[in-house]
Structure formats: structure tokens, C-alpha cells
Design an enzyme around this catalytic site. Structure first.
Site, mmCIF file in Angstrom:
data_model
loop_
_atom_site.group_PDB
_atom_site.id
_atom_site.type_symbol
_atom_site.label_atom_id
_atom_site.label_comp_id
_atom_site.label_asym_id
_atom_site.label_seq_id
_atom_site.Cartn_x
_atom_site.Cartn_y
_atom_site.Cartn_z
ATOM 1 N N LYS A 79 48.832 49.073 -5.953
ATOM 2 C CA LYS A 79 48.161 48.875 -7.255
ATOM 3 C C LYS A 79 48.065 47.388 -7.582
ATOM 4 O O LYS A 79 47.051 46.919 -8.108
ATOM 5 C CB LYS A 79 48.915 49.613 -8.364
ATOM 6 C CG LYS A 79 48.872 51.131 -8.282
ATOM 7 C CD LYS A 79 47.485 51.726 -8.486
ATOM 8 C CE LYS A 79 47.017 51.625 -9.925
ATOM 9 N NZ LYS A 79 45.737 52.371 -10.125
ATOM 10 N N THR A 115 49.281 49.878 -13.765
ATOM 11 C CA THR A 115 50.579 50.415 -14.158
ATOM 12 C C THR A 115 51.578 49.294 -14.424
ATOM 13 O O THR A 115 51.474 48.219 -13.837
ATOM 14 C CB THR A 115 51.113 51.325 -13.030
ATOM 15 O OG1 THR A 115 52.498 51.546 -13.222
ATOM 16 C CG2 THR A 115 50.945 50.690 -11.654
ATOM 17 N N ASP A 116 52.566 49.581 -15.269
ATOM 18 C CA ASP A 116 53.634 48.601 -15.500
ATOM 19 C C ASP A 116 54.496 48.401 -14.248
ATOM 20 O O ASP A 116 55.247 47.430 -14.149
ATOM 21 C CB ASP A 116 54.520 49.010 -16.693
ATOM 22 C CG ASP A 116 55.180 50.377 -16.567
ATOM 23 O OD1 ASP A 116 55.026 51.045 -15.521
ATOM 24 O OD2 ASP A 116 55.870 50.775 -17.528
ATOM 25 N N GLU A 117 54.371 49.330 -13.276
ATOM 26 C CA GLU A 117 55.242 49.254 -12.091
ATOM 27 C C GLU A 117 54.965 48.017 -11.246
ATOM 28 O O GLU A 117 55.808 47.611 -10.444
ATOM 29 C CB GLU A 117 55.102 50.522 -11.247
ATOM 30 C CG GLU A 117 55.418 51.744 -12.062
ATOM 31 C CD GLU A 117 55.659 53.017 -11.277
ATOM 32 O OE1 GLU A 117 56.009 52.939 -10.092
ATOM 33 O OE2 GLU A 117 55.508 54.087 -11.882
HETATM 34 P P1 NAD Z 1 46.522 61.593 -10.651
HETATM 35 O O1 NAD Z 1 47.198 61.484 -9.325
HETATM 36 O O2 NAD Z 1 46.831 62.730 -11.542
HETATM 37 O O3 NAD Z 1 44.944 61.612 -10.441
HETATM 38 C C1 NAD Z 1 44.296 60.771 -9.533
HETATM 39 C C2 NAD Z 1 42.875 61.295 -9.346
HETATM 40 O O4 NAD Z 1 42.194 60.413 -8.449
HETATM 41 C C3 NAD Z 1 42.820 62.694 -8.727
HETATM 42 O O5 NAD Z 1 41.904 63.493 -9.429
HETATM 43 C C4 NAD Z 1 42.349 62.436 -7.310
HETATM 44 O O6 NAD Z 1 41.594 63.508 -6.765
HETATM 45 C C5 NAD Z 1 41.497 61.197 -7.478
HETATM 46 N N1 NAD Z 1 41.383 60.397 -6.260
HETATM 47 C C6 NAD Z 1 42.382 60.050 -5.402
HETATM 48 N N2 NAD Z 1 41.878 59.325 -4.394
HETATM 49 C C7 NAD Z 1 40.552 59.175 -4.637
HETATM 50 C C8 NAD Z 1 39.496 58.507 -3.963
HETATM 51 N N3 NAD Z 1 39.719 57.850 -2.823
HETATM 52 N N4 NAD Z 1 38.249 58.565 -4.481
HETATM 53 C C9 NAD Z 1 38.022 59.268 -5.622
HETATM 54 N N5 NAD Z 1 38.975 59.915 -6.293
HETATM 55 C C10 NAD Z 1 40.229 59.873 -5.811
HETATM 56 O O7 NAD Z 1 46.802 60.214 -11.368
HETATM 57 P P2 NAD Z 1 46.955 59.886 -12.922
HETATM 58 O O8 NAD Z 1 48.364 60.089 -13.312
HETATM 59 O O9 NAD Z 1 45.864 60.548 -13.678
HETATM 60 O O10 NAD Z 1 46.706 58.315 -12.891
HETATM 61 C C11 NAD Z 1 45.391 57.777 -13.082
HETATM 62 C C12 NAD Z 1 45.455 56.277 -12.925
HETATM 63 O O11 NAD Z 1 46.393 55.741 -13.860
HETATM 64 C C13 NAD Z 1 45.930 55.818 -11.553
HETATM 65 O O12 NAD Z 1 45.190 54.679 -11.202
HETATM 66 C C14 NAD Z 1 47.382 55.469 -11.752
HETATM 67 O O13 NAD Z 1 47.811 54.463 -10.859
HETATM 68 C C15 NAD Z 1 47.361 54.957 -13.179
HETATM 69 N N6 NAD Z 1 48.637 55.105 -13.915
HETATM 70 C C16 NAD Z 1 49.209 56.340 -14.078
HETATM 71 C C17 NAD Z 1 50.377 56.456 -14.815
HETATM 72 C C18 NAD Z 1 51.038 57.784 -15.053
HETATM 73 O O14 NAD Z 1 52.090 57.820 -15.711
HETATM 74 N N7 NAD Z 1 50.469 58.892 -14.619
HETATM 75 C C19 NAD Z 1 50.976 55.318 -15.351
HETATM 76 C C20 NAD Z 1 50.379 54.074 -15.145
HETATM 77 C C21 NAD Z 1 49.182 53.993 -14.439
HETATM 78 P P1 TYD Z 2 57.880 59.739 -11.960
HETATM 79 O O1 TYD Z 2 57.426 60.735 -12.970
HETATM 80 O O2 TYD Z 2 57.692 60.036 -10.513
HETATM 81 O O3 TYD Z 2 57.185 58.360 -12.374
HETATM 82 P P2 TYD Z 2 57.474 56.854 -11.841
HETATM 83 O O4 TYD Z 2 58.303 56.905 -10.621
HETATM 84 O O5 TYD Z 2 56.089 56.392 -11.564
HETATM 85 O O6 TYD Z 2 58.144 56.159 -12.978
HETATM 86 O O7 TYD Z 2 59.427 59.464 -12.199
HETATM 87 C C1 TYD Z 2 59.897 59.029 -13.463
HETATM 88 C C2 TYD Z 2 61.379 58.789 -13.338
HETATM 89 O O8 TYD Z 2 62.033 60.048 -13.084
HETATM 90 C C3 TYD Z 2 61.746 57.896 -12.165
HETATM 91 O O9 TYD Z 2 62.845 57.067 -12.545
HETATM 92 C C4 TYD Z 2 62.179 58.872 -11.085
HETATM 93 C C5 TYD Z 2 62.764 60.017 -11.877
HETATM 94 N N1 TYD Z 2 62.635 61.354 -11.242
HETATM 95 C C6 TYD Z 2 63.764 62.162 -11.101
HETATM 96 O O10 TYD Z 2 64.897 61.795 -11.490
HETATM 97 N N2 TYD Z 2 63.613 63.385 -10.515
HETATM 98 C C7 TYD Z 2 62.410 63.824 -10.050
HETATM 99 O O11 TYD Z 2 62.347 64.949 -9.485
HETATM 100 C C8 TYD Z 2 61.270 62.992 -10.234
HETATM 101 C C9 TYD Z 2 59.918 63.431 -9.773
HETATM 102 C C10 TYD Z 2 61.419 61.761 -10.842
#
Ligand code: NAD
Ligand code: TYD
Length: 356
Positions: free
Chosen positions: A163, A133-135
Site C-alpha cells: 500500500k 491505510t494507517d498501517e
Molecule cells: P476488501 O478486501 O473487502 O475489498 C477489496 C475489493 O477489491 C474486493 O471487492 C475485490 O474483489 C477487489 N479487488 C481486489 N483486487 C482487485 C483488482 N486487481 N482489480 C479490481 N478489483 C480488485 O477491502 P476493504 O476492506 O473494502 O478495503 C478497501 C480499501 O480500503 C483497500 O484499498 C484497503 O487497503 C483500504 N483500507 C481498508 C481498511 C479496513 O479496515 N478494511 C482500513 C484502511 C484502508
Molecule cells: P485485522 O482485522 O486483520 O486488521 P489489521 O491487521 O489490518 O489491523 O486485525 C485487527 C487486529 O486483530 C490485529 O491486531 C490482529 C488481531 N486479530 C486477532 O487477534 N485475531 C484474529 O483472528 C484476527 C483476524 C485479527
């Protein structure tokens, strides 16, 4: 040829598997623990597809991973599995350390042994792709250039710290053991099947339920937004042509303050599903207490993947958010299923004390 996807029942993983099997015939093994975020309904369209197999389990379970690698002989492992929500990491960081760091370590150990036992041609073709992630880059000051791959890691939340730690391990396994690892650092994804704890689906689902739209702080925190199928295409491209040991930033060139996101959703819902009282969903916006340690701005410079691998996002924010809102409007049953008792407990835990 087969690929092993971990965390494939989550938001991005399930989109990745669906898109993969639309684009190619290569089989996919999906290993997922099915935490609250894992949802096999996302993959219901693949039932009976001989190219797809699901195994429930933990990336930290070495015995299971060893058996899966031995039996299915994947030519790539794509690691999506993680605890992924910043607010949950603030309430309980332990699971984040366990899955994101210890789990990734155990997975890497299994993959290292599997890779070492391969013949030369298997080793030459094998890839381990770690989804990051960019975070991990921390909070970007206003006006500073977007994060490049060379930006130092300065994680600020337990989520981003876990991460970052996982990626240090991946880097070390490449450097020390020659594991052909690739890392992709992407910005905030949005699209179908996203669990409504994250900003965009939470706002859509709350709006439709007549509940408040909780904006943290002043709502001027900036994120870059990437439509999930663009992210999936980028991962396929990195898997095909990325250089082992390299990191690729993936972003949508869509830097926006949270309030703009919420207003865009409000505008689309006012158009597509007007409230029965004729008022705007905007009336449901509520400013609530901020997230502790809230990063002010993230922005991704996706120039490297564009130049080296020719990937660019296909969606603009305008096109992607319309598709997303339409998807949620078309899937009331999916929404009803995920708004379970456990989800209600989470809302109570995260939002009850935020009233301002
Ligand atoms: P999500 O939370 O929707 O899904 C995570 C999945 O991983 C779930 O299906 C969960 O059951 C599974 N999981 C959790 N712990 C596990 C374990 N110990 N063993 C096996 N499976 C396990 O997450 P997402 O949004 O689909 O994100 C997927 C990946 O992308 C993550 O690594 C996250 O850090 C990264 N990511 C997500 C975002 C975003 O905006 N959603 C952005 C940047 C990076
Ligand atoms: P989120 O979707 O949780 O992603 P991330 O924290 O990984 O960027 O949140 C996106 C942005 O929205 C973040 O600045 C927090 C804000 N946010 C709210 O303002 N209200 C909410 O209820 C949630 C879940 C997030």
C-alpha cells in the site's frame, strides 16, 4: 457527471456506493475483479437502479480501464481495489504486489492519459482519490502521539508495504504529471458487509457458530476503529473539498486493545443473542499464536480533516459496534453464503497451526 469506483464489491467500496447513491444522484460505475473478497450480494439493493453499473475486471487491465474511461467519462476515480488482509499477505505476498502496486500503476497510467486528453474545465474538476491505510506508518510506541499526515512511512507487513508503494506512485503522478490526486489514510474500519477474515466480523461469526474466538498473542495490540459509514462520509468530503496533492488521515478517535473489542462483542451477543446453555460467549475466547511481525499500535490524528474540511465521525465505538453486531444478527444468509469452501480453506490455513 459520473464517478468510477474500483473495488466497489468489497467491504468499504460497497458501503461507499450504497451511501453515495443515498446521498446523491450522480451515477457510479463499479469496477471489481470479484476476488474472494468481492461480493455482489452487498449491492443487491441497487439492482435495476439506472444510476449504477457494474463491470467485472482488474485494475491492471489497461484495455478495459481505457474503454471504461472513454465510454463513461468519469469526473473522478476512487480506488478502493486492493488485496487488504495482513494475514493473507503473510501467507502469499505475490497477489499484494500484483494488485496493490502493479495494478495501481496500470490504473494510474490509464488515468494519466485520460486526464491529459481532457479540456481545461474537465482537468480542473477531475480527481483521483486513493484509499490508503494507517498501517503504512508502521507500529507506534505506547504513549507516542497519534499518526499525523507528516509521519514517515515505515510499513512492516507485505500488505502495508504494497500500500505504501502504491501511494508513492500516486504522489509521483501528482508531482510529475500534475494528476489531481488525493490520498486518504484511514484506520481499521468496521460495519456491515465486512468479510469475516477481519477481527470484528470473524469474532461475531465464530461466536454465533460456537467456534473459538482466536485472540493473537496477548490481545493487547491497539488499533483505532472507524465505523464504515463515517469513513465513506469522509471520502465524499475529501473528494468535494480536499486539496489535490494532499493526504488526509481519517480515524474514529477510538484507540482500543483487541481484547476490549472482543469483550465488547461478547457483551453484546450475551445481551442480544444469549447462548442456549446460558453461558457467556466469553468462554469461547482462545489465546493463539501471534501474527509474525505484528504491529503493536496504530493511532490516527484526524485533526487535519476536521480543521480543513469540517469532517468528524458521527459514531462512537459504542454506537457503531452495536449497529454492527445487530447487522450480522439480521443477516444469517449473508454469513452463510460467505462461509464457503474457500473461506473454510482460509481458516484452516491461518488458524490450524496457531493453537497454544
Ligand atoms: P476488501 O478486501 O473487502 O475489498 C477489496 C475489493 O477489491 C474486493 O471487492 C475485490 O474483489 C477487489 N479487488 C481486489 N483486487 C482487485 C483488482 N486487481 N482489480 C479490481 N478489483 C480488485 O477491502 P476493504 O476492506 O473494502 O478495503 C478497501 C480499501 O480500503 C483497500 O484499498 C484497503 O487497503 C483500504 N483500507 C481498508 C481498511 C479496513 O479496515 N478494511 C482500513 C484502511 C484502508
Ligand atoms: P485485522 O482485522 O486483520 O486488521 P489489521 O491487521 O489490518 O489491523 O486485525 C485487527 C487486529 O486483530 C490485529 O491486531 C490482529 C488481531 N486479530 C486477532 O487477534 N485475531 C484474529 O483472528 C484476527 C483476524 C485479527
Amino acid at each position: 457527471m459520473t464517478i468510477l469506483v474500483t473495488g466497489g464489491a468489497g467491504f468499504i467500496g460497497s458501503n461507499f456506493i450504497i451511501d453515495w447513491l443515498e446521498a446523491r444522484d450522480e451515477p457510479v460505475i463499479n469496477l471489481d475483479k470479484l476476488t474472494y473478497a468481492g461480493n455482489l450480494e452487498n449491492l443487491a439493493g441497487l439492482r435495476g437502479d439506472p444510476r449504477y453499473a457494474f463491470f467485472q475486471g482488474d485494475i491492471g487491465d489497461r484495455g478495459l480501464i481505457e474503454r471504461l474511461l472513454e465510454k463513461h467519462q468519469p469526473r473522478a476515480v476512487i480506488n478502493f481495489a486492493a488485496e487488504s488482509h495482513v494475514d493473507r499477505s503473510i501467507h502469499g505476498p505475490g497477489d499484494f504486489v500484483q494488485t496493490n502496486i502493479v495494478g495501481t500503476f496500470n490504473l494510474l497510467e490509464c488515468v494519466r492519459a485520460y486526464f491529459a486528453a481532457m479540456d481545461d474545465s474537465g482537468r480542473a474538476a477531475f480527481r483521483f482519490l486513493h484509499v490508503l491505510t494507517d498501517e503504512v506508518y508502521g507500529s507506534l510506541p505506547a504513549g507516542a502521539p497519534a499518526f499525523a499526515e507528516t509521519h514517515r512511512y515505515e510499513p512492516n507487513s507485505p500488505y502495508s508495504a504494497s500500500k505504501a508503494a502504491s501511494d508513492h506512485l500516486v504522489r509521483a503522478y501528482h508531482h510529475t504529471y500534475g494528476l489531481p490526486a488525493l490520498t486518504t489514510n484511514c484506520s481499521n474500519n468496521y460495519g456491515p458487509y465486512q468479510f469475516p477474515e477481519k477481527l470484528i466480523p470473524l469474532m461475531i461469526v465464530n461466536a454465533l457458530a460456537g467456534e473459538r474466538l482466536p485472540v493473537y498473542g496477548d490481545g493487547m495490540q491497539i488499533r483505532d476503529w472507524l465505523y464504515v459509514s463515517d469513513h465513506c462520509a469522509a471520502i465524499r468530503r475529501v473528494l468535494d473539498a480536499g486539496r489535490p496533492g494532499e493526504t488526509y488521515n481519517i480515524g474514529g478517535w477510538n484507540e482500543k486493545p483487541n481484547l476490549d473489542i472482543v469483550r465488547a462483542i461478547v457483551g453484546l451477543l450475551d445481551e442480544l443473542r444469549p447462548r442456549s446453555d446460558g453461558k457467556s460467549y466469553g468462554g469461547q475466547i482462545a489465546y493463539v499464536a501471534d501474527r509474525p511481525g505484528h504491529d503493536r499500535r496504530y493511532a490516527i490524528d484526524a485533526g487535519k480533516i476536521e480543521r480543513e474540511l469540517g469532517w468528524r465521525p458521527a459514531e462512537t465505538f459504542t454506537s457503531g459496534i452495536r449497529k454492527t453486531v445487530l447487522w450480522y444478527l439480521d443477516h444469517p444468509d449473508w454469513i452463510a453464503n460467505v462461509r464457503s469452501g474457500a473461506y473454510r480453506d482460509w481458516l484452516e490455513k491461518n488458524y490450524a497451526d496457531r493453537s497454544r
